[in-house]
Write a protein that holds these residues in place. Structure first.
Motif, short mmCIF file in Angstrom:
data_model
loop_
_atom_site.label_atom_id
_atom_site.label_comp_id
_atom_site.label_asym_id
_atom_site.label_seq_id
_atom_site.Cartn_x
_atom_site.Cartn_y
_atom_site.Cartn_z
N GLN A 142 35.05 47.93 41.84
CA GLN A 142 35.18 47.03 40.69
C GLN A 142 34.76 47.76 39.42
O GLN A 142 33.74 48.44 39.38
N LYS A 143 35.59 47.61 38.40
CA LYS A 143 35.33 48.22 37.11
C LYS A 143 35.27 47.13 36.05
O LYS A 143 35.59 46.00 36.30
N PRO A 195 34.22 42.02 34.07
CA PRO A 195 34.50 42.66 35.36
C PRO A 195 35.98 42.52 35.71
O PRO A 195 36.60 41.47 35.48
N GLY A 196 36.54 43.59 36.25
CA GLY A 196 37.93 43.57 36.70
C GLY A 196 38.03 42.91 38.07
O GLY A 196 37.08 42.29 38.55
N PHE A 197 39.17 43.08 38.69
CA PHE A 197 39.38 42.48 40.00
C PHE A 197 38.44 43.11 41.03
O PHE A 197 38.24 44.31 41.04
N SER A 198 37.92 42.27 41.90
CA SER A 198 36.96 42.74 42.90
C SER A 198 37.68 43.52 44.00
O SER A 198 38.87 43.31 44.25
N PRO A 199 36.95 44.39 44.68
CA PRO A 199 37.53 45.11 45.82
C PRO A 199 38.03 44.14 46.91
O PRO A 199 39.09 44.35 47.48
N HIS A 200 37.27 43.07 47.16
CA HIS A 200 37.71 42.08 48.15
C HIS A 200 39.08 41.52 47.79
O HIS A 200 39.97 41.42 48.63
N LEU A 201 39.23 41.14 46.53
CA LEU A 201 40.47 40.54 46.07
C LEU A 201 41.64 41.52 46.18
O LEU A 201 42.73 41.17 46.62
N LYS A 202 41.41 42.78 45.82
CA LYS A 202 42.48 43.78 45.90
C LYS A 202 42.93 43.99 47.34
O LYS A 202 44.13 44.05 47.62
#
Length: 154
Positions: free
Chosen positions: A49-50, A57-64
């Motif tokens: 996440q960046k 915050p950008g899109f979460s790793p979970h969401l991606k």
């Protein structure tokens, strides 16, 4: 908000959905998903996440990872995931590309290789148990009758 809903539905301790719901919807068990998520985050910075230019915050790793898996498991279009997960079509497609490239990089030696003699024997035994003897290397089983086959596939 999408990340919070996703976490509340599937990943928090008191999540809305059960482990069985997770397995049915993601085509894998929760611990496999977590292992996969950890692996892709370690190898590819895209899945960390960046923050954007204004510090959000950008899109979460979970969401991606969920988006990539949904596109593959259900042949979901990128447009449909925009509505349900709030990610644009182009970001969905980028995420899928990054995910597939990362999976190949991570697992090609172990899982994405040609089967050896032992693998072939195991697969043939498994196929025979299911009623498909000698199925390796044969397309004959593409023509078996399926009584309830959807008409669009006939």
């Amino acid at each position: 908000m999408t990340h919070a809903n996703l976490m509340n539905n599937y990943f928090n301790l008191n999540s809305v959905h059960t482990e069985e719901d997770f397995r049915r919807r993601f085509q894998m068990r929760g611990h496999v998903f977590k292992h996969l998520l950890d692996d892709v985050q370690q190898v590819n910075l895209y899945f960390r996440q960046k923050r954007d230019r204004v510090g959000r915050p950008g899109f979460s790793p979970h969401l991606k990872v969920v988006v990539a898996l949904r596109m593959m498991a259900y042949a979901s279009s990128a447009d449909s995931l925009d509505e349900t997960h709030g990610i644009s079509k182009f970001t969905c497609l980028d995420t899928l590309t990054e995910f597939c490239n990362t999976i190949v990089q991570l697992y090609k030696e172990e899982y994405l290789r040609e089967p050896n003699h032992e693998d072939l024997n195991r697969l043939i035994r498994k196929a025979e148990d299911c009623g498909f003897p000698s199925m390796i290397g044969s397309l004959d089983y593409m023509h078996w009758d399926w009584k309830t086959c959807p008409t669009r596939w006939q």
